[in-house]
Write a protein that holds these residues in place. Structure first.
Motif, PDB file in Angstrom:
ATOM      1  N   GLU A 110       0.833  -1.199   0.000  1.00 31.36           N
ATOM      2  CA  GLU A 110       0.000   0.000   0.000  1.00 31.36           C
ATOM      3  C   GLU A 110       0.874   1.258   0.000  1.00 31.36           C
ATOM      4  OE1 GLU A 110      -3.904   1.660   2.420  1.00 31.36           O
ATOM      5  OE2 GLU A 110      -2.312   0.666   3.560  1.00 31.36           O
ATOM      6  N   ASP A 164      -2.973   5.030  -2.338  1.00 25.44           N
ATOM      7  CA  ASP A 164      -4.195   4.272  -2.088  1.00 25.44           C
ATOM      8  C   ASP A 164      -5.045   4.981  -1.036  1.00 25.44           C
ATOM      9  OD1 ASP A 164      -3.494   1.829  -3.693  1.00 25.44           O
ATOM     10  OD2 ASP A 164      -1.820   1.818  -2.297  1.00 25.44           O
ATOM     11  N   ARG A 165      -4.383   5.586  -0.066  1.00 22.62           N
ATOM     12  CA  ARG A 165      -5.044   6.382   0.966  1.00 22.62           C
ATOM     13  C   ARG A 165      -4.215   7.633   1.211  1.00 22.62           C
ATOM     14  NH1 ARG A 165      -5.003   4.209   6.271  1.00 22.62           N
ATOM     15  NH2 ARG A 165      -3.440   2.644   5.665  1.00 22.62           N
ATOM     16  N   THR A 177      -9.990   7.925   1.060  1.00 24.07           N
ATOM     17  CA  THR A 177      -9.829   6.639   0.382  1.00 24.07           C
ATOM     18  C   THR A 177     -10.567   6.657  -0.956  1.00 24.07           C
ATOM     19  OG1 THR A 177     -11.796   5.730   1.484  1.00 24.07           O
ATOM     20  CG2 THR A 177      -9.663   5.395   2.572  1.00 24.07           C
ATOM     21  N   ARG A 178     -10.195   5.738  -1.782  1.00 22.60           N
ATOM     22  CA  ARG A 178     -10.842   5.502  -3.078  1.00 22.60           C
ATOM     23  C   ARG A 178     -11.127   6.787  -3.854  1.00 22.60           C
ATOM     24  NH1 ARG A 178     -13.296   1.928   0.573  1.00 22.60           N
ATOM     25  NH2 ARG A 178     -12.784  -0.257   0.180  1.00 22.60           N
TER      26      ARG A 178
END
Length: 246
Positions: A12, A198-199, A213-214
């Motif tokens: 990550e 990713d974050r 996130t996302r």
């Protein structure tokens, strides 16, 4: 830095950001033992927990960590030394033959890394100071990538580099996370964070303000969260500061 709970998953890329003075830039150095901590623990899956107050860079390296500071001319590299020494300083033990340092083997390894990381010119005997900012950064990233760390800690990894070098660094980071490396990246560059993370964890007043996130990990989303943080009256976090990586 206030009490903070932070976990980085295997493979990550987690971004750290906030407004100037928010404290996010301290995390990579605390996690590497390069700055003193007054409390908290660091946990790695399969290893015993370490008190942050007892952590130092040598121990962090033994745990599989690597740190690339933001200052290329300070703690990151030694501008007066040649490329091959800057690339391989953490690995000198591998190049001792009969009690003597094998400079030829080091130079050959540096050439190989220079090809892999597109260092130009790929001359291992050139001094680091003779390279452009982008190529010097490639040398320093190659140094740590070559060690295949479990956790790579970055502070402003593409500051002052050209667009081509930036794209190459991003590709290298993503390739390594695909193999399982975890990355913690402190940066004020919202576009960079949106592209690779990713974050993204936004800090304010020394503690976490918001975790994106996302679909929220966009340039505008990160910037909005940073500026919104100054309007909040943050509540105290957990009493124990913990850094974790799995």
């Amino acid at each position: 830095m206030k009490p903070t709970d932070l976990t980085v998953g295997r493979g990550e890329i987690v971004g750290l950001t906030g407004l100037i003075g928010s404290g996010y830039e301290e995390l990579p150095y605390l996690a590497f033992g390069a700055r003193p901590a007054t409390g908290g623990t660091l946990e790695v899956v399969g290893q015993s927990a370490v008190r942050l107050s007892e952590l130092n860079p040598r121990r962090a390296i033994d745990m599989g960590f690597a740190l690339l500071p933001g200052d290329r001319n300070g703690p990151s590299g030694v501008s007066s030394l040649p490329i091959y020494e800057n690339m391989l300083l953490p690995d000198l033990d591998r190049f001792f033959r009969g009690g003597r340092l094998d400079n030829g083997a080091m130079k050959r390894e540096a050439v190989r890394l220079g090809v892999e990381f597109e260092v130009r010119p790929n001359d291992p005997q050139m001094k680091l100071s003779a390279l452009s900012g982008g190529n010097a950064q490639k040398v320093l990233i190659a140094r740590w990538m070559n060690r295949m760390p479990k956790l790579l800690l970055l502070d402003e990894p593409t500051q002052g580099v050209d667009v081509g070098t930036r794209a190459h660094i991003f590709a290298a980071l993503k390739a390594e996370t695909a193999k399982g490396m975890s990355i913690l990246c402190a940066s004020s560059d919202t576009e960079q964070l949106a592209e690779i993370c990713d974050r993204v964890i936004v800090f304010a007043r020394g503690r976490v303000h918001k975790v994106l996130t996302r679909g929220d990990v966009t340039k505008d989303g990160i910037a909005e969260a940073c500026y919104a943080s100054v309007q909040l009256d943050l509540h105290p976090g957990a009493e124990n500061e913990t850094l974790g990586t799995n």
